[in-house]
Design a protein around this motif. Structure first.
Motif, PDB file in Angstrom:
ATOM      1  N   ALA A 169      58.436  41.829  80.576  1.00  0.00           N
ATOM      2  CA  ALA A 169      59.006  41.759  81.743  1.00  0.00           C
ATOM      3  C   ALA A 169      58.447  42.646  83.006  1.00  0.00           C
ATOM      4  CB  ALA A 169      60.651  41.735  81.649  1.00  0.00           C
ATOM      5  N   ARG A 170      58.101  43.679  82.660  1.00  0.00           N
ATOM      6  CA  ARG A 170      57.784  44.926  83.677  1.00  0.00           C
ATOM      7  C   ARG A 170      56.343  44.299  84.105  1.00  0.00           C
ATOM      8  NH1 ARG A 170      56.731  49.898  82.827  1.00  0.00           N
ATOM      9  NH2 ARG A 170      57.569  50.612  84.957  1.00  0.00           N
ATOM     10  N   LYS A 171      55.560  43.486  83.504  1.00  0.00           N
ATOM     11  CA  LYS A 171      54.420  42.832  84.030  1.00  0.00           C
ATOM     12  C   LYS A 171      54.156  41.795  85.147  1.00  0.00           C
ATOM     13  CE  LYS A 171      52.057  43.270  79.300  1.00  0.00           C
ATOM     14  NZ  LYS A 171      51.605  42.455  78.295  1.00  0.00           N
ATOM     15  N   PHE A 172      55.481  41.354  85.651  1.00  0.00           N
ATOM     16  CA  PHE A 172      55.804  40.379  86.418  1.00  0.00           C
ATOM     17  C   PHE A 172      56.796  41.011  87.631  1.00  0.00           C
ATOM     18  CE2 PHE A 172      54.786  38.288  82.372  1.00  0.00           C
ATOM     19  CZ  PHE A 172      53.933  37.399  82.469  1.00  0.00           C
ATOM     20  N   ARG A 173      56.239  40.597  88.860  1.00  0.00           N
ATOM     21  CA  ARG A 173      57.137  41.031  89.820  1.00  0.00           C
ATOM     22  C   ARG A 173      58.256  39.805  89.966  1.00  0.00           C
ATOM     23  NH1 ARG A 173      56.351  45.184  93.090  1.00  0.00           N
ATOM     24  NH2 ARG A 173      57.568  44.226  94.598  1.00  0.00           N
ATOM     25  N   ASP A 174      57.929  38.901  89.867  1.00  0.00           N
ATOM     26  CA  ASP A 174      58.823  37.611  90.006  1.00  0.00           C
ATOM     27  C   ASP A 174      59.730  37.630  88.734  1.00  0.00           C
ATOM     28  OD1 ASP A 174      60.377  35.349  90.225  1.00  0.00           O
ATOM     29  OD2 ASP A 174      58.405  34.219  90.496  1.00  0.00           O
ATOM     30  N   PRO A 175      61.227  37.765  88.872  1.00  0.00           N
ATOM     31  CA  PRO A 175      61.724  37.942  87.689  1.00  0.00           C
ATOM     32  C   PRO A 175      62.186  36.507  86.920  1.00  0.00           C
ATOM     33  CG  PRO A 175      63.437  37.817  89.669  1.00  0.00           C
ATOM     34  CD  PRO A 175      61.893  38.022  90.004  1.00  0.00           C
ATOM     35  N   GLN A 176      61.896  35.526  87.800  1.00  0.00           N
ATOM     36  CA  GLN A 176      61.912  34.387  86.960  1.00  0.00           C
ATOM     37  C   GLN A 176      60.703  34.005  86.051  1.00  0.00           C
ATOM     38  OE1 GLN A 176      62.694  30.996  89.893  1.00  0.00           O
ATOM     39  NE2 GLN A 176      64.595  31.383  89.924  1.00  0.00           N
ATOM     40  N   ARG A 177      59.620  34.522  86.421  1.00  0.00           N
ATOM     41  CA  ARG A 177      58.512  34.192  85.941  1.00  0.00           C
ATOM     42  C   ARG A 177      58.427  35.395  84.511  1.00  0.00           C
ATOM     43  NH1 ARG A 177      52.875  35.388  88.414  1.00  0.00           N
ATOM     44  NH2 ARG A 177      52.284  34.813  86.254  1.00  0.00           N
ATOM     45  N   ALA A 178      58.870  36.439  84.386  1.00  0.00           N
ATOM     46  CA  ALA A 178      59.283  37.247  83.576  1.00  0.00           C
ATOM     47  C   ALA A 178      60.285  36.814  82.450  1.00  0.00           C
ATOM     48  CB  ALA A 178      60.133  38.690  84.199  1.00  0.00           C
ATOM     49  N   ALA A 179      61.312  36.344  82.952  1.00  0.00           N
ATOM     50  CA  ALA A 179      62.299  35.555  82.092  1.00  0.00           C
ATOM     51  C   ALA A 179      61.620  34.339  81.210  1.00  0.00           C
ATOM     52  CB  ALA A 179      63.407  35.002  82.791  1.00  0.00           C
ATOM     53  N   LYS A 180      60.774  33.565  81.791  1.00  0.00           N
ATOM     54  CA  LYS A 180      60.053  32.543  81.456  1.00  0.00           C
ATOM     55  C   LYS A 180      58.955  32.911  80.154  1.00  0.00           C
ATOM     56  CE  LYS A 180      57.366  28.331  82.139  1.00  0.00           C
ATOM     57  NZ  LYS A 180      56.843  27.543  83.472  1.00  0.00           N
ATOM     58  N   GLN A 181      58.580  34.020  80.473  1.00  0.00           N
ATOM     59  CA  GLN A 181      57.441  34.501  79.692  1.00  0.00           C
ATOM     60  C   GLN A 181      58.286  35.022  78.332  1.00  0.00           C
ATOM     61  OE1 GLN A 181      54.147  34.225  79.805  1.00  0.00           O
ATOM     62  NE2 GLN A 181      53.967  35.262  77.990  1.00  0.00           N
ATOM     63  N   LEU A 182      59.159  35.784  78.514  1.00  0.00           N
ATOM     64  CA  LEU A 182      59.923  36.285  77.514  1.00  0.00           C
ATOM     65  C   LEU A 182      60.548  35.080  76.477  1.00  0.00           C
ATOM     66  CD1 LEU A 182      62.179  38.960  79.175  1.00  0.00           C
ATOM     67  CD2 LEU A 182      60.390  39.347  77.372  1.00  0.00           C
ATOM     68  N   ALA A 183      61.007  33.764  77.169  1.00  0.00           N
ATOM     69  CA  ALA A 183      61.464  32.786  76.362  1.00  0.00           C
ATOM     70  C   ALA A 183      60.018  32.200  75.371  1.00  0.00           C
ATOM     71  CB  ALA A 183      61.882  31.872  77.209  1.00  0.00           C
ATOM     72  N   VAL A 184      58.971  32.164  76.278  1.00  0.00           N
ATOM     73  CA  VAL A 184      57.564  31.604  75.751  1.00  0.00           C
ATOM     74  C   VAL A 184      57.041  32.348  74.618  1.00  0.00           C
ATOM     75  CG1 VAL A 184      55.380  31.089  76.057  1.00  0.00           C
ATOM     76  CG2 VAL A 184      56.687  30.440  77.818  1.00  0.00           C
ATOM     77  N   GLU A 185      57.315  33.797  74.796  1.00  0.00           N
ATOM     78  CA  GLU A 185      56.797  34.632  73.788  1.00  0.00           C
ATOM     79  C   GLU A 185      57.761  34.517  72.327  1.00  0.00           C
ATOM     80  OE1 GLU A 185      54.530  37.593  71.830  1.00  0.00           O
ATOM     81  OE2 GLU A 185      54.322  36.557  73.716  1.00  0.00           O
ATOM     82  N   ALA A 186      58.911  34.360  72.677  1.00  0.00           N
ATOM     83  CA  ALA A 186      60.053  34.206  71.730  1.00  0.00           C
ATOM     84  C   ALA A 186      59.820  32.827  70.903  1.00  0.00           C
ATOM     85  CB  ALA A 186      61.442  34.153  72.003  1.00  0.00           C
ATOM     86  N   LEU A 187      59.424  31.815  71.571  1.00  0.00           N
ATOM     87  CA  LEU A 187      59.162  30.736  70.672  1.00  0.00           C
ATOM     88  C   LEU A 187      57.588  30.699  70.032  1.00  0.00           C
ATOM     89  CD1 LEU A 187      59.880  28.018  73.650  1.00  0.00           C
ATOM     90  CD2 LEU A 187      60.850  28.126  71.452  1.00  0.00           C
TER      91      LEU A 187
END
Length: 207
Positions: free
Chosen positions: A172-190
Motif C-alpha cells: 500500500a505504501r508504494k501508492f500515493r493514491d489510496p484507491q490505487r493502493a486498495a485495488k492493488q491489494l485486492a489484485v494481489e490477493a486474487l
C-alpha cells in the motif's frame, strides 16, 4: 461476494469525522444490501444471514478508533511498520465461551474450525440460528495520528488469509493514491489465489 463497505467524511457539531467500515456478510447476500439501506437498524429481523465488521472512526484527523467483530482486520502503518489494530475472533480462541453457551467447535480435517460446524468466526451479528452461541460485542482500540502515521488498511479476511500485515503495508505504501493502493491489494490477493471475499479500504494520512 457478500461484502459491503463505507468510506466517507461528515461534519458534525464542528468536528470532521471519517467513517470507514467493511462488513463481510455470510449465509446470504441480504445482509450487505440491508446494511446499505438501513445502517444496521433492526438487522436481527432480517432473515438468517449475518456479518462480521471492522469499523474505524477518524476524529479531526487526529484520533482513530477501531472496533471489530469477526475476522475482518484493521492494520495501521507508523513509519512503515505494521500495527494490527483489531482482534481476529476465531472459534478455537474462544472455544470455552462457545461451549459455556451450549455450542461446540468442529475441527474437521481439511476445513477451518467452525462454530456448530457452520461459522468460521466466534463473533458476528445476525446469524439467528447461532445467536445463542456467538458473541457480538466488539473489541476496540484507539491510536493518536502523528507525523509518522502513514496509512490505515481495513480489509475482509479474503486479503488476510493470503497476506501478512507487513506485506499489505509494504504494498500500500508504494501508492500515493489510496484507491490505487486498495485495488492493488485486492489484485494481489486474487493473484495469490484467495478463495474468500476480498474488500479493502486504504486511508492515507497527510503527515
Amino acid at each position: 461476494m457478500e461484502d459491503f463497505h463505507v468510506a466517507k467524511f461528515i461534519e458534525t457539531r464542528g468536528d470532521e469525522l471519517g467513517l470507514f467500515a467493511i462488513y463481510d456478510g455470510h449465509l446470504g447476500d441480504s445482509v450487505p444490501a440491508y446494511l446499505q439501506k438501513h445502517l444496521l437498524t433492526n438487522i436481527l429481523k432480517e432473515g438468517r444471514g449475518g456479518s462480521t465488521a471492522v469499523t474505524a472512526i477518524l476524529i479531526n484527523g487526529r484520533k482513530l478508533w477501531i472496533a471489530n467483530v469477526g475476522d475482518s482486520r484493521a492494520v495501521l502503518s507508523k513509519g512503515g511498520q505494521a500495527i494490527q489494530m483489531s482482534v481476529d475472533h476465531e472459534p478455537n480462541t474462544e472455544r470455552g465461551i462457545i461451549e459455556t453457551k451450549g455450542g461446540f467447535v468442529s475441527n474437521m480435517p481439511g476445513d477451518v474450525p467452525r462454530v456448530n460446524g457452520q461459522l468460521a468466526v466466534s463473533r458476528a451479528f445476525g446469524d439467528k440460528s447461532l445467536k445463542s452461541h456467538l458473541r457480538s460485542d466488539p473489541d476496540t482500540r484507539n491510536a493518536d495520528i502523528d507525523l509518522e502515521t502513514d496509512l490505515l488498511i481495513l480489509a475482509s479476511d479474503g486479503l488476510w488469509k493470503v497476506m501478512e500485515n507487513q506485506e499489505a503495508v509494504d504494498i500500500a505504501r508504494k501508492f500515493r493514491d489510496p484507491q490505487r493502493a486498495a485495488k492493488q491489494l485486492a489484485v494481489e490477493a486474487l493473484d495469490r489465489d484467495s478463495k474468500d471475499d476480498i474488500s479493502c479500504i486504504v486511508v492515507r494520512f497527510r503527515g
